[in-house]
Design a protein around this motif. Structure first.
Motif, PDB file in Angstrom:
ATOM      1  N   ASP A 129      43.826  29.887  82.212  1.00 21.99           N
ATOM      2  CA  ASP A 129      42.823  30.379  81.268  1.00 21.99           C
ATOM      3  C   ASP A 129      41.641  30.816  82.131  1.00 21.99           C
ATOM      4  N   THR A 130      41.685  32.055  82.581  1.00 25.43           N
ATOM      5  CA  THR A 130      40.836  32.497  83.685  1.00 25.43           C
ATOM      6  C   THR A 130      39.353  32.351  83.386  1.00 25.43           C
ATOM      7  N   ALA A 131      38.926  32.791  82.209  1.00 21.14           N
ATOM      8  CA  ALA A 131      37.504  32.698  81.876  1.00 21.14           C
ATOM      9  C   ALA A 131      37.040  31.246  81.850  1.00 21.14           C
ATOM     10  N   SER A 132      37.876  30.363  81.326  1.00 21.50           N
ATOM     11  CA  SER A 132      37.536  28.940  81.312  1.00 21.50           C
ATOM     12  C   SER A 132      37.265  28.447  82.729  1.00 21.50           C
ATOM     13  N   LEU A 133      38.071  28.921  83.681  1.00 19.40           N
ATOM     14  CA  LEU A 133      37.925  28.466  85.063  1.00 19.40           C
ATOM     15  C   LEU A 133      36.734  29.107  85.761  1.00 19.40           C
ATOM     16  N   TYR A 134      36.509  30.417  85.545  1.00 25.62           N
ATOM     17  CA  TYR A 134      35.372  30.994  86.264  1.00 25.62           C
ATOM     18  C   TYR A 134      34.031  30.594  85.650  1.00 25.62           C
ATOM     19  N   PHE A 135      33.995  30.284  84.346  1.00 23.75           N
ATOM     20  CA  PHE A 135      32.787  29.697  83.770  1.00 23.75           C
ATOM     21  C   PHE A 135      32.524  28.336  84.421  1.00 23.75           C
ATOM     22  N   ARG A 136      33.576  27.523  84.548  1.00 21.80           N
ATOM     23  CA  ARG A 136      33.414  26.202  85.159  1.00 21.80           C
ATOM     24  C   ARG A 136      32.964  26.336  86.612  1.00 21.80           C
ATOM     25  N   ALA A 137      33.527  27.313  87.318  1.00 19.49           N
ATOM     26  CA  ALA A 137      33.126  27.522  88.706  1.00 19.49           C
ATOM     27  C   ALA A 137      31.664  27.929  88.784  1.00 19.49           C
ATOM     28  N   TYR A 138      31.239  28.807  87.889  1.00 21.33           N
ATOM     29  CA  TYR A 138      29.859  29.293  87.911  1.00 21.33           C
ATOM     30  C   TYR A 138      28.868  28.146  87.731  1.00 21.33           C
ATOM     31  N   PHE A 139      29.163  27.255  86.791  1.00 24.95           N
ATOM     32  CA  PHE A 139      28.232  26.158  86.521  1.00 24.95           C
ATOM     33  C   PHE A 139      28.431  24.977  87.462  1.00 24.95           C
ATOM     34  N   GLY A 140      29.570  24.951  88.184  1.00 30.67           N
ATOM     35  CA  GLY A 140      29.865  23.815  89.049  1.00 30.67           C
ATOM     36  C   GLY A 140      29.586  24.045  90.521  1.00 30.67           C
ATOM     37  N   VAL A 141      29.576  25.313  90.933  1.00 33.01           N
ATOM     38  CA  VAL A 141      29.321  25.645  92.337  1.00 33.01           C
ATOM     39  C   VAL A 141      27.863  26.095  92.449  1.00 33.01           C
ATOM     40  N   PRO A 142      27.112  25.609  93.432  1.00 32.16           N
ATOM     41  CA  PRO A 142      25.682  25.957  93.524  1.00 32.16           C
ATOM     42  C   PRO A 142      25.443  27.462  93.550  1.00 32.16           C
ATOM     43  N   ASP A 143      24.376  27.899  92.863  1.00 26.35           N
ATOM     44  CA  ASP A 143      24.067  29.327  92.819  1.00 26.35           C
ATOM     45  C   ASP A 143      23.460  29.829  94.119  1.00 26.35           C
ATOM     46  N   THR A 144      23.325  28.919  95.078  1.00 27.20           N
ATOM     47  CA  THR A 144      22.878  29.334  96.406  1.00 27.20           C
ATOM     48  C   THR A 144      24.019  29.966  97.208  1.00 27.20           C
ATOM     49  N   VAL A 145      25.244  29.892  96.683  1.00 30.43           N
ATOM     50  CA  VAL A 145      26.382  30.554  97.325  1.00 30.43           C
ATOM     51  C   VAL A 145      26.280  32.038  97.001  1.00 30.43           C
ATOM     52  N   THR A 146      25.903  32.836  97.997  1.00 23.97           N
ATOM     53  CA  THR A 146      25.640  34.253  97.772  1.00 23.97           C
ATOM     54  C   THR A 146      26.331  35.106  98.826  1.00 23.97           C
ATOM     55  N   ALA A 147      26.465  36.400  98.508  1.00 28.40           N
ATOM     56  CA  ALA A 147      26.968  37.387  99.452  1.00 28.40           C
ATOM     57  C   ALA A 147      25.864  37.731 100.457  1.00 28.40           C
ATOM     58  N   PRO A 148      26.208  38.441 101.526  1.00 27.08           N
ATOM     59  CA  PRO A 148      25.172  38.825 102.502  1.00 27.08           C
ATOM     60  C   PRO A 148      23.998  39.573 101.894  1.00 27.08           C
ATOM     61  N   ASP A 149      24.238  40.310 100.786  1.00 27.64           N
ATOM     62  CA  ASP A 149      23.129  41.050 100.172  1.00 27.64           C
ATOM     63  C   ASP A 149      22.385  40.226  99.129  1.00 27.64           C
ATOM     64  N   GLY A 150      22.738  38.934  99.001  1.00 29.94           N
ATOM     65  CA  GLY A 150      22.056  38.058  98.060  1.00 29.94           C
ATOM     66  C   GLY A 150      22.696  37.951  96.700  1.00 29.94           C
ATOM     67  N   THR A 151      23.763  38.712  96.442  1.00 32.17           N
ATOM     68  CA  THR A 151      24.448  38.643  95.149  1.00 32.17           C
ATOM     69  C   THR A 151      25.141  37.293  94.993  1.00 32.17           C
ATOM     70  N   PRO A 152      24.931  36.597  93.867  1.00 32.81           N
ATOM     71  CA  PRO A 152      25.637  35.329  93.659  1.00 32.81           C
ATOM     72  C   PRO A 152      27.152  35.546  93.617  1.00 32.81           C
ATOM     73  N   VAL A 153      27.892  34.695  94.312  1.00 35.72           N
ATOM     74  CA  VAL A 153      29.356  34.767  94.291  1.00 35.72           C
ATOM     75  C   VAL A 153      29.953  33.371  94.076  1.00 35.72           C
ATOM     76  N   ASN A 154      29.155  32.478  93.474  1.00 35.33           N
ATOM     77  CA  ASN A 154      29.640  31.110  93.293  1.00 35.33           C
ATOM     78  C   ASN A 154      30.855  31.039  92.374  1.00 35.33           C
TER      79      ASN A 154
END
Length: 319
Positions: A15-40
């Motif tokens: 259930d992909t959306a269920s998992l990426y929502f959980r990842a978004y709220f569970g992985v720190p938003d400080t995880v970013t791409a080199p240009d600063g885009t969040p990729v948590n």
């Protein structure tokens, strides 16, 4: 040296959306791409897939997709369905769901990474991922693990068909393996009764009101006594019963009768569709990326080298 036997086939449905929502709220938003885009959310989802594939060794896997997270045909039946999550209604396209902007920007990256890996993404117009999961799990011809944080999919649990749910409500690392005994112990109903149980009880997260005054305990008692929703309604409304209170007490009977309009439509909203035409997608889990150069470019652009490499290694080891 004897020939190596092929691994037993096993299908994993995410259930992909269920998992990426959980990842978004569970992985720190400080995880970013080199240009600063969040990729948590991207990083978290790829790591979830790595962990699940390593632990359960599926031979087939599908990332099931919400082509329409709030199908109009369900809304026509029950206007409150997911209404509290709507940001904007649209006439010809799916309504806009309330999604944090930093997460919404990551969804195209997720799609691109899955495509580069060659992992099947399966959706169906006018239907939710739940319906895709229900269709792929039904008659799969192999054991099925459904990975979700959504209780609605407990209705698919079937020991005989070897369909179970890996329930991630407490996190992917702490997921629970839901089989018929688990559903029975947790809710006091059979898995085959779960959809009717959910209809009676309701679910505020989906805008499903349920029958006013009937909670988990009463819903389970009614299911145990009468078996299914039609029998419950008949017991509440049959004027030919000499002593109606002997079958159903006046309290529950009055509550069911007051909710007859809701009970006429809600079962079709709650029931997962199991017969979509999905054009027989190839769900074979690849042992190597479909497009290695694209995957390398995605990993470099978005700072995802570590999770991409982990999933590469897991897929190669499985292959």
């Amino acid at each position: 040296m004897p020939d190596q036997q092929p691994a037993p086939q096993r299908l994993m449905l995410l259930d992909t959306a269920s998992l990426y929502f959980r990842a978004y709220f569970g992985v720190p938003d400080t995880v970013t791409a080199p240009d600063g885009t969040p990729v948590n959310a991207v990083r978290g989802l790829l790591d979830f897939i790595s962990r699940l594939v390593a632990d359960y060794q599926p031979t087939h896997l599908a990332c099931c997709w919400d082509n329409d997270w709030r199908p109009q045909w369900r809304v026509d039946l029950l206007p409150t369905y997911k209404a509290h999550r709507v940001v904007a209604e649209r006439q010809s396209d799916p309504d806009v769901e309330e999604v944090p902007d930093p997460l919404e920007r990551q969804v195209p990256i997720i799609e691109a990474a899955l495509a580069a890996f060659g992992i099947a993404v399966v959706g169906a117009d006018h239907h939710e991922a739940d319906d895709v999961i229900g269709t792929l799990a039904t008659g799969a011809g192999m054991p099925v693990d459904v990975v979700t944080g959504d209780r609605d999919l407990f209705q698919l649990v079937d020991d005989e068909a070897e369909v179970r749910v890996l329930y991630t409500a407490r996190g992917v690392g702490k997921h629970e393996r839901v089989d018929e005994a688990w559903v029975r112990e947790r809710y006091g109903v059979e898995a085959s009764q779960y959809a009717a149980f959910a209809t009676l009880r309701g679910d505020s997260s989906d805008g499903l009101p349920g029958v006013a005054g009937i909670g988990d305990k009463t819903a389970a008692v009614l299911q145990g006594r009468f078996g299914d929703l039609d029998a419950i309604i008949a017991a509440a409304t049959d004027p030919g019963t000499a002593d109606p209170d002997a079958r159903m007490g006046p309290g529950p009977r009055g509550k069911v009768k007051a909710a007859l309009d809701y009970l006429e439509v809600a079962p079709r909203v709650v029931a997962v569709v199991r017969d979509l035409d999905l054009d027989d997608p190839d769900l074979t889990l690849p042992s190597s990326p479909a497009d290695p150069e694209m995957l390398d470019a995605i990993a470099e652009q978005w700072g995802l080298t570590s999770p991409v490499e982990r999933l590469r290694e897991v897929l190669a080891a499985r292959g």
